[in-house]
Design a protein around this motif. Structure first.
Motif, PDB file in Angstrom:
ATOM      1  N   VAL A 100       0.834  -1.203   0.000  1.00 36.66           N
ATOM      2  CA  VAL A 100       0.000   0.000   0.000  1.00 36.66           C
ATOM      3  C   VAL A 100       0.863   1.246   0.000  1.00 36.66           C
ATOM      4  O   VAL A 100       0.611   2.211  -0.737  1.00 36.66           O
ATOM      5  N   ASN A 101       1.901   1.260   0.818  1.00 29.94           N
ATOM      6  CA  ASN A 101       2.782   2.429   0.855  1.00 29.94           C
ATOM      7  C   ASN A 101       3.555   2.594  -0.442  1.00 29.94           C
ATOM      8  O   ASN A 101       3.867   3.722  -0.846  1.00 29.94           O
ATOM      9  N   ALA A 102       3.856   1.499  -1.099  1.00 23.71           N
ATOM     10  CA  ALA A 102       4.516   1.592  -2.405  1.00 23.71           C
ATOM     11  C   ALA A 102       3.593   2.248  -3.425  1.00 23.71           C
ATOM     12  O   ALA A 102       4.042   3.024  -4.280  1.00 23.71           O
ATOM     13  N   ILE A 103       2.289   1.965  -3.329  1.00 22.20           N
ATOM     14  CA  ILE A 103       1.314   2.599  -4.217  1.00 22.20           C
ATOM     15  C   ILE A 103       1.298   4.107  -3.983  1.00 22.20           C
ATOM     16  O   ILE A 103       1.348   4.905  -4.921  1.00 22.20           O
ATOM     17  N   VAL A 104       1.246   4.515  -2.723  1.00 24.92           N
ATOM     18  CA  VAL A 104       1.211   5.940  -2.391  1.00 24.92           C
ATOM     19  C   VAL A 104       2.487   6.632  -2.887  1.00 24.92           C
ATOM     20  O   VAL A 104       2.435   7.730  -3.458  1.00 24.92           O
ATOM     21  N   ALA A 105       3.626   5.987  -2.689  1.00 27.54           N
ATOM     22  CA  ALA A 105       4.907   6.586  -3.096  1.00 27.54           C
ATOM     23  C   ALA A 105       4.995   6.797  -4.599  1.00 27.54           C
ATOM     24  O   ALA A 105       5.697   7.706  -5.059  1.00 27.54           O
TER      25      ALA A 105
END
Length: 202
Positions: free
Chosen positions: A156-161
């Motif tokens: 999920v954090n990779a998506i946001v980044a």
């Protein structure tokens, strides 16, 4: 910049953690259920509601008329549930800000202000204010997705980044958007009317 970082921190007690930005309703309806569908949802939210909020935060940071901006943001937010969510988060952020950064500038805000205006006044620099708003538009729903759907927080954090948050913030500094997000409006209204247990206020 430190103020912007603090406001963007999920631990800041501004009440943002109780809002999912439409993600909860989208998950209930099966519209968001995995990483690809979350990526699509967040991208759309960033380019719609995120750009709108960022534009108003930048305008507030430039020192434009706050009462006028508040009325214009109301007019650009057709969903009553969305308007109330923005004002609820504005109230929470303003309450916390009065303790952290007491200032006469905060007294210039309209009564019960929208969240982007509070961010703009607090940050005081247009791009940083816009960046904060754009980031919050996707980080809150992303965090909600981890809790609601049990998605991998690393993924999920990779998506946001990977989202074009900085590009949206830069665009927001050049215009005062008048964008519509009909799907988010419909999700917000359905969520407000939903009976039973809800984990998030919006």
């Amino acid at each position: 910049m430190l103020t912007a970082l603090i406001l963007a921190d999920s631990r800041f007690p501004g009440g943002g953690h109780v809002h999912s930005g439409g993600l909860e309703e989208a998950a209930v309806r099966g519209l968001v259920h995995d990483e690809p569908s979350l990526r699509s949802f967040l991208h759309g939210r960033l380019l719609g509601a995120g750009l709108l909020a960022a534009g108003f935060a930048a305008a507030a940071a430039r020192g434009e008329d706050l009462a006028g901006l508040d009325a214009e943001l109301d007019a650009r937010t057709p969903s009553p549930a969305q308007r109330e969510a923005s004002r609820a988060q504005g109230r929470g952020m303003l309450r916390a800000a009065r303790r952290a950064w007491p200032s006469e500038r905060l007294d210039a805000l309209p009564r019960d202000p929208h969240q982007p205006l509070v961010i703009g006044v607090l940050v005081g620099e247009p791009f940083e204010a816009a960046l904060t708003c754009a980031y919050l538009a996707v980080s809150g729903p992303a965090s909600a997705a981890v809790r609601l759907l049990g998605l991998d927080p690393f993924g999920v954090n990779a998506i946001v980044a990977a989202l074009p948050v900085q590009d949206v913030a830069a665009r927001a500094c050049k215009e005062l958007p008048a964008l519509g997000s009909p799907a988010l409006d419909l999700l917000a209204e359905a969520h407000a009317r939903r009976e039973g247990v809800r984990l998030f206020g919006s």
